[in-house]
Write a protein that holds these residues in place. Sequence first.
Motif, PDB file in Angstrom:
ATOM      1  N   GLU A  57      -9.330  12.663  -1.268  1.00 48.47           N
ATOM      2  CA  GLU A  57     -10.348  11.954  -0.479  1.00 48.47           C
ATOM      3  C   GLU A  57      -9.916  11.849   0.986  1.00 48.47           C
ATOM      4  O   GLU A  57     -10.738  12.029   1.899  1.00 48.47           O
ATOM      5  N   PHE A  58      -8.635  11.584   1.231  1.00 46.56           N
ATOM      6  CA  PHE A  58      -8.141  11.442   2.598  1.00 46.56           C
ATOM      7  C   PHE A  58      -8.312  12.740   3.383  1.00 46.56           C
ATOM      8  O   PHE A  58      -8.839  12.745   4.510  1.00 46.56           O
ATOM      9  N   PHE A  59      -7.857  13.872   2.817  1.00 42.86           N
ATOM     10  CA  PHE A  59      -7.893  15.128   3.561  1.00 42.86           C
ATOM     11  C   PHE A  59      -9.304  15.692   3.685  1.00 42.86           C
ATOM     12  O   PHE A  59      -9.626  16.351   4.687  1.00 42.86           O
ATOM     13  N   ASP A  94       0.842   3.755   3.293  1.00 43.32           N
ATOM     14  CA  ASP A  94       1.733   2.622   3.565  1.00 43.32           C
ATOM     15  C   ASP A  94       3.185   2.951   3.202  1.00 43.32           C
ATOM     16  O   ASP A  94       3.857   2.206   2.498  1.00 43.32           O
ATOM     17  N   ILE A  95       3.675   4.091   3.727  1.00 46.61           N
ATOM     18  CA  ILE A  95       5.052   4.537   3.478  1.00 46.61           C
ATOM     19  C   ILE A  95       5.759   4.702   4.822  1.00 46.61           C
ATOM     20  O   ILE A  95       5.256   5.389   5.721  1.00 46.61           O
ATOM     21  N   ASP A  96       6.912   4.064   4.966  1.00 49.80           N
ATOM     22  CA  ASP A  96       7.721   4.201   6.182  1.00 49.80           C
ATOM     23  C   ASP A  96       8.421   5.556   6.172  1.00 49.80           C
ATOM     24  O   ASP A  96       8.815   6.068   5.116  1.00 49.80           O
ATOM     25  N   TYR A  97       8.623   6.120   7.357  1.00 48.63           N
ATOM     26  CA  TYR A  97       9.245   7.438   7.429  1.00 48.63           C
ATOM     27  C   TYR A  97       9.861   7.646   8.801  1.00 48.63           C
ATOM     28  O   TYR A  97       9.619   6.890   9.740  1.00 48.63           O
ATOM     29  N   GLU A  98      10.654   8.732   8.892  1.00 47.86           N
ATOM     30  CA  GLU A  98      11.148   9.232  10.172  1.00 47.86           C
ATOM     31  C   GLU A  98      11.220  10.747  10.085  1.00 47.86           C
ATOM     32  O   GLU A  98      11.349  11.314   8.988  1.00 47.86           O
ATOM     33  N   ASP A 118       1.529  11.275  10.448  1.00 47.27           N
ATOM     34  CA  ASP A 118       1.518   9.831  10.699  1.00 47.27           C
ATOM     35  C   ASP A 118       0.288   9.182  10.079  1.00 47.27           C
ATOM     36  O   ASP A 118       0.378   8.111   9.447  1.00 47.27           O
ATOM     37  N   GLU A 119      -0.877   9.800  10.252  1.00 46.15           N
ATOM     38  CA  GLU A 119      -2.103   9.259   9.662  1.00 46.15           C
ATOM     39  C   GLU A 119      -2.009   9.209   8.141  1.00 46.15           C
ATOM     40  O   GLU A 119      -2.413   8.238   7.500  1.00 46.15           O
ATOM     41  N   PHE A 120      -1.451  10.260   7.551  1.00 47.48           N
ATOM     42  CA  PHE A 120      -1.361  10.352   6.091  1.00 47.48           C
ATOM     43  C   PHE A 120      -0.427   9.297   5.511  1.00 47.48           C
ATOM     44  O   PHE A 120      -0.785   8.576   4.568  1.00 47.48           O
ATOM     45  N   LEU A 121       0.788   9.168   6.056  1.00 48.80           N
ATOM     46  CA  LEU A 121       1.759   8.226   5.497  1.00 48.80           C
ATOM     47  C   LEU A 121       1.402   6.781   5.825  1.00 48.80           C
ATOM     48  O   LEU A 121       1.716   5.873   5.047  1.00 48.80           O
ATOM     49  N   ASN A 122       0.750   6.529   6.954  1.00 48.54           N
ATOM     50  CA  ASN A 122       0.249   5.182   7.218  1.00 48.54           C
ATOM     51  C   ASN A 122      -0.859   4.821   6.246  1.00 48.54           C
ATOM     52  O   ASN A 122      -0.981   3.658   5.822  1.00 48.54           O
TER      53      ASN A 122
END
Length: 447
Positions: free
Chosen positions: A245-247, A364-368, A357-361
């Motif tokens: 749904e997101f993509f 709700d997952i933190d990343y680097e 960034d849009e996908f992981l936000n």
Amino acid sequence: MERKPLDSLISKNGLWVSRNGRLHGIKSCEASHKNLRITMDCGEVVKVRNSRSSRAARSLRNRKFQKPCKRCRVPEEKIKEFSRKISKNEVKVSVRTVPSSQFNSYENKIPDMALPSENTLHEPVKPVQASTPAVSAKQTQKQTKTAAAKTFVPQPRTKKPKVKKSGNHSFQKPAKASKPQFTQSQKNRILSLLGPGEMISFSKEKRSFAELESVLSTERKKDIRQMYEDSRENLLGKLERTITEFFVDMGFLEVKSPILIPFEYMERMGVGEDKKLSEQIFRVGDNMCLRPMLAPGLYNHLRKFDNVLPDPVRIFEIGPCYRKESDGSSHLEEFTMLNFCQMGSRCTREELEFIIDEFLNFLDIDYEIVADSCMVYGETMDVMHKNLELSSAVVGPIPMDMDWGVDKPWIGAGFGLERLLKVKHDFKNIKRAARSESYYNGICTTL
């Protein structure tokens, strides 16, 4: 005459014969798995297969041409040398595979690469000569025995006093009740019965294995019944639907590629039978295999949708992949991948980081993001959550694009869905998030 491949002939002569018989000088030659991209001194660029029996290979091998290219300005001595039957010239052009770190677009010039220097001078090791004459082994043993006989003095034996043991045991302390001891198999069983976020200290546990197993089994039965009453959705399937749904909302087209693919696809990806990574592939018969990645299917769809869909072409796929790497708490032999790819305009690192960034936000997952490299793609961007790699992202083009018929810039990234679930639900072992008959939504079902 030995039929050398086209790249060897180009490396030897430094010249190219076009279809109209023109003799060109070569400025640079880049090689991928099967193809060559040749840039002439006049600026003309051609892409051909690295064949032994092609028209170009026959022309270079037989040294046949009509006339030299005026714009290339090939020296007269070089033309005469090429016209001879046997060439004595050294290598004129270095044919090399271009790493993606130096390959930003197909039209860019490839910088010259300096050859590493070799230190071939080594000081000879001089033998060390003994300063005293060698003594025979028998003579040495004889001298040792004689010296020992002169120095040995027998000593009288002394008896050690006997210590009487007390027969009175009335003052001994009573033994304490021992803590329950767990075998490794019992520990594994208890750990499998723990729920997400639960922990246990076996060194401090006072309950026996049977008591502990019974309590945890009862709790897991309650959890499964509660899940049945609340949602009845499998976490892996739910995550796949959420990502789809997101993509789709982001403007990406969903595709589905075959799971059983020709092994020749892996050779195009640079993972042939001579590579170490090929040991991870599940072979099916002589020519087929289970796909270890989604990239071959995405390459084929990008080529077919080019000039059909509006620019940029944006596609994604979610599906199972297979690799022989099940060791550890973060690897599976059967896992689910998400790959998204954009080809054409706006294919920059900034655009790729924006989509990630849009996908992981959204999840709700933190990343680097950290820089890395791999054998297949060259330079990559690894998306990390603490010490766990969630994704490997790439900014194209890369040399292997030629073998897939793709000649435009692109960006893409691949995520493991089980790893995303492991992070979101704090699973200690990735097998709790996988397709399994032992776990449902991270809860043990062997009760």
